[in-house]
Every structure is written in structure tokens, then in C-alpha cells.
Design an enzyme around this catalytic site. Structure first.
Site, PDB file in Angstrom:
ATOM      1  N   ARG A 154      -2.583   0.221   1.037  1.00  0.00           N
ATOM      2  CA  ARG A 154      -1.042   0.607   0.634  1.00  0.00           C
ATOM      3  C   ARG A 154      -0.448   1.262  -0.511  1.00  0.00           C
ATOM      4  NH1 ARG A 154       0.906  -5.897   1.139  1.00  0.00           N
ATOM      5  NH2 ARG A 154       0.927  -5.990  -1.414  1.00  0.00           N
ATOM      6  N   TYR A 214      -8.790   8.823 -12.423  1.00  0.00           N
ATOM      7  CA  TYR A 214      -9.435   9.239 -14.101  1.00  0.00           C
ATOM      8  C   TYR A 214     -10.663   9.485 -14.120  1.00  0.00           C
ATOM      9  CZ  TYR A 214      -4.343   8.277 -15.352  1.00  0.00           C
ATOM     10  OH  TYR A 214      -2.750   8.789 -14.447  1.00  0.00           O
ATOM     11  N   HIS A 262     -10.588   0.853 -16.666  1.00  0.00           N
ATOM     12  CA  HIS A 262      -9.654   1.749 -16.036  1.00  0.00           C
ATOM     13  C   HIS A 262     -10.876   2.591 -14.727  1.00  0.00           C
ATOM     14  CE1 HIS A 262      -6.448   3.115 -13.968  1.00  0.00           C
ATOM     15  NE2 HIS A 262      -5.828   3.534 -14.867  1.00  0.00           N
ATOM     16  N   HIS A 286      -7.536   5.707  -9.898  1.00  0.00           N
ATOM     17  CA  HIS A 286      -6.072   6.173 -10.046  1.00  0.00           C
ATOM     18  C   HIS A 286      -6.304   7.567 -10.726  1.00  0.00           C
ATOM     19  CE1 HIS A 286      -3.674   2.522 -10.479  1.00  0.00           C
ATOM     20  NE2 HIS A 286      -3.983   2.453  -9.144  1.00  0.00           N
TER      21      HIS A 286
END
Ligand SMILES: Cc1cc2nc3c(=O)[nH]c(=O)nc-3n(C[C@H](O)[C@H](O)[C@H](O)COP(=O)(O)O)c2cc1C
Length: 371
Positions: free
Chosen positions: A272, A185, A180, A183
Site C-alpha cells: 500500500r 537501490y 537494504h 526501494h
């Protein structure tokens, strides 16, 4: 429902339903279940109710990615998120993985460290969360404790946590892992110049900011094989106050660098997609340069519908399309795409609630609604 059995000819006319070979994995279609945190893993242990949740969404030859799963006891920042750093967690994942495999699915574990998106309450001995920086998130977000900046010497230990988590994922039976790196992190905190203010070899230049993730990629690829490793990135988003002054350069540099490790796929969130999951079309950024640069499987996510997913595949903008909210609310999403059926609406208030059934495994299947 009247005859929903489609001929293979009809299926071929729906690009998302065409098979695809992703490295050693033979996918029967291109509709991926996106990683989604559901906060129902009490005590950071995956629970039996996840067996039903994931198996409901499994199709033969379908590709699923788990919710973000912590690599260590410092990796957590939200209640009831699962981990994969203890034996007990590994054992708890096994029946979930088995259930997905029993239905013919291909299942990767998304592994994360939240970095500064945490607070003392989630940390061992009530310590400060760790990050590449000591810059706190805006104080109005009272849930976050200001982070402690990792020393240069501590960083290999965090890289090693990712390696061990990947090894544990293999032990649990997963087919691979996804890092991951999106976003806001830990990995994204290192990548983006809004957050990373280091002066050692892990900060400053683009190359230095990408060093941490590439060390993780190298370590994990060595541990489990590059053909079992994917990386998720969101260079264009600024969730958790984690943005970059030149996201195009960052995305391109990452796509090119990842080629060197021969990893299985690059999974990128569309520009987007903005805060709160809203979709804002018409921006000037596109994933096209990253798609062009990355030599293996490309996955996109962020606001896709059946129609624009089909279009993205047809136009060669991606190999696979990951669906988040529509998959959450439609356990039989693939079947609905096959027959172009209406979709269940998603219920945002139960995205992150801890109930083992409500908003989790109680979304109706098409057959249950249409008679
Ligand atoms: C409830 C929920 C939880 C999510 N958790 C994660 C996560 O754990 N890891 C991750 O990379 N993205 C996570 N996301 C983002 C999704 O993977 C996906 O990129 C996003 O929802 C946009 O796709 P969509 O428009 O198809 O929903 C989450 C999204 C939702 C709605």
C-alpha cells in the site's frame, strides 16, 4: 500529564506493547524504529548530533534500525548520508551506538549501495555510478548520471563490500545489520525485471536475479552470524523506476530462499505504500504469502498507525511493526502508544535538510506539551 504509568495488565492488552523474543534479542515491545535517511552526516561521517537523535528514540528493549549507511565509496547517491567503510566512520558510529545501548536499546545498522540512483558528483574520480544495468533513470530526473553496467567479474567485489561493511558495523558495536534490499537501490535493481537486463548468471530468471542478494546474505551471515542479519525488501513498490512484472513470485521466492540461511528477520514494505509515502489501500497484493513462508521474525512497515499495528500483531500478520514518519516526529512514540496520546505531526520539508537540530532533535516530548 496525569498518571501515565500503566500496569503490566494494561500493557498486555495493547498487542504492540507485548514482549517478543527475536532470536537472541529480548524485545520488550514490538514497535520498531524504521530506517530513515536524514542527510545530516557531513562528509559521510556520522555526527555527534545523531547521538541525541537516536537516544531520544530509544526505549529499554526497543529495536532501532539506522538510516541507510554506505558500504563503499561508490555506494553514495545523496548528500550527507553516512558510511561505514572507513575507520573514521566506524569510530564516529561508536558513541551513537553506545548511547542507544546505554538506554537498553537493540541497534542494527542498515547497509546499502544506491547503485544507479547516484551521479558522478558522488562517485570516486567523477566516474559513472555502477549498477546491474546501463539503463538510466528517466532523463527528467536530471540528478542521476546513466550507470555503468558491472561486469560479471566485478560482482564478487561488491558482495565483499557488503561483507566488510557488516564486519565494520560489528566493530562499531552494532548488534547486527539490515541489508537494504528495498526501494530501487542496488540490491533491488538486481531483483526486479524492469531494471535487471543482464544475460549472465545474475540476470534473466527469478533465481538469477536473486543471486546477487543471496550471495550478499551468505557472505554477511558467514561474517557476523545469521542471527545478526536482517533483510529489508519491497517487492511491490516501484520507487526509482524499479518494479517487477511478478512481485508476488519475487517476494515468495525471496522469503523461501532466506529461510535457508537462518537469518534473524525479514522486513517487508507494504504494497500500500506508494511514491512520496502516500498510502493507497485496496490493492490486491498482500504480504500474507511471504509472512507464511518466512520461518523467523517478520517485520512490516508502511503507513502503520497505532490501531492497525495492533491489529496486524493480533491477527498474526506480523511479529513486529516498523514505524517511520511517526517515529521521526515523536521521539517518545512508545509512551504515546501506551497512553494512546495524540501524535506530533511530521514536518516533511525538514526530513532531509542538513540542520543538526531543526526537524531532527527538536520534536517535543509529550511531557513537554501536556502539563
Ligand atoms: C525521511 C525518511 C527517510 C527514509 N529513509 C529510508 C532509508 O534510509 N532506508 C529505508 O529502508 N527506508 C527509508 N525510508 C522508509 C521508511 O523506513 C518507512 O518504510 C516508510 O517511511 C513507511 O513507513 P511510515 O509510513 O511508518 O513512515 C525513509 C522514510 C522517510 C520518511
Amino acid at each position: 500529564m496525569e498518571n501515565t504509568v500503566l500496569t503490566s495488565e494494561t500493557k498486555q492488552s495493547i498487542p504492540l506493547l507485548n514482549p517478543y523474543k527475536m532470536g537472541d534479542f529480548n524485545l520488550s515491545h514490538r514497535v520498531v524504529m524504521a530506517p530513515m535517511t536524514r542527510q545530516r552526516s557531513y562528509g559521510n561521517i556520522p555526527q555527534p548530533h545523531a547521538v541525541l537523535y537516536y537516544s531520544q528514540r530509544t526505549t529499554p528493549g526497543g529495536f532501532l534500525i539506522t538510516e541507510a549507511t554506505g558500504v563503499s565509496d561508490t555506494a553514495q547517491g545523496y548528500e550527507y548520508t553516512p558510511g561505514i567503510w572507513t575507520k573514521e566512520q566506524v569510530e564516529a558510529w561508536k558513541p551513537i551506538v553506545d548511547a542507544v545501548h546505554a538506554k537498553g536499546g537493540i541497534f542494527f545498522c542498515q547497509i546499502w549501495h544506491v547503485g544507479r540512483a547516484s551521479n558522478r558528483g558522488f562517485q570516486p574520480n567523477g566516474e559513472a555510478p555502477i549498477s546491474c544495468t546501463d539503463k538510466p533513470l528517466t532523463p527528467t530526473k536530471a540528478l542521476f548520471t546513466p550507470p555503468r553496467r558491472l561486469s560479471t567479474e566485478e560482482i564478487p567485489g561488491i558482495v565483499n563490500d557488503f561483507r566488510l561493511a557488516a564486519r565494520n558495523a560489528m566493530e562499531a558495536g552494532f548488534d547486527g545489520v539490515e541489508l537494504h534490499g528495498a526501494h530501487g537501490y542496488m540490491i533491488d535493481q538486481f531483483l526486479k525485471d524492469n531494471v535487471n537486463d543482464r544475460t549472465d548468471q545474475y540476470g534473466g530468471s527469478l533465481q538469477n536475479r536473486c543471486r546477487f542478494v543471496l550471495e550478499v546474505v551468505e557472505a554477511v551471515a558467514k561474517e557476523i552470524g545469521p542471527g545478526r542479519l536482517g533483510v529489508r525488501l519491497s517487492p511491490f513498490t516501484d520507487f526509482l523506476e524499479c518494479g517487477d512484472s511478478n512481485p508476488e513470485a519475487l517476494g515468495l521466492y525471496m522469503a523461501e530462499s532466506l529461510n535457508k540461511y537462518g537469518i534473524l528477520y525479514c522486513h517487508v514494505v507494504e504494497p500500500r505504500l506508494i511514491k512520496g509515502g502516500e498510502i493507497k489501500e485496496g490493492g490486491s497484493y498482500t504480504l500474507a504469502p511471504m509472512r507464511k513462508a518466512f520461518q523467523r521474525t517478520f517485520i512490516v512497515a508502511g503507513g502503520y498507525t497505532r490501531d492497525d499495528g495492533n491489529e496486524a500483531v493480533v491477527k498474526g500478520r506480523t511479529d513486529l511493526v516498523a514505524y517511520g514518519r511517526w517515529f521521526l516526529a515523536n521521539p517518545d512514540l512508545l509512551k504515546r502508544f501506551e497512553v494512546d496520546a495524540a501524535l506530533n505531526k511530521y514536518d516533511r520539508p525538514t526530513f532531509y535538510t542538513s540542520d543538526p537540530i531543526v526537524g531532527y532533535t527538536d520534536y517535543p516530548f509529550m511531557d513537554a506539551i501536556v502539563s
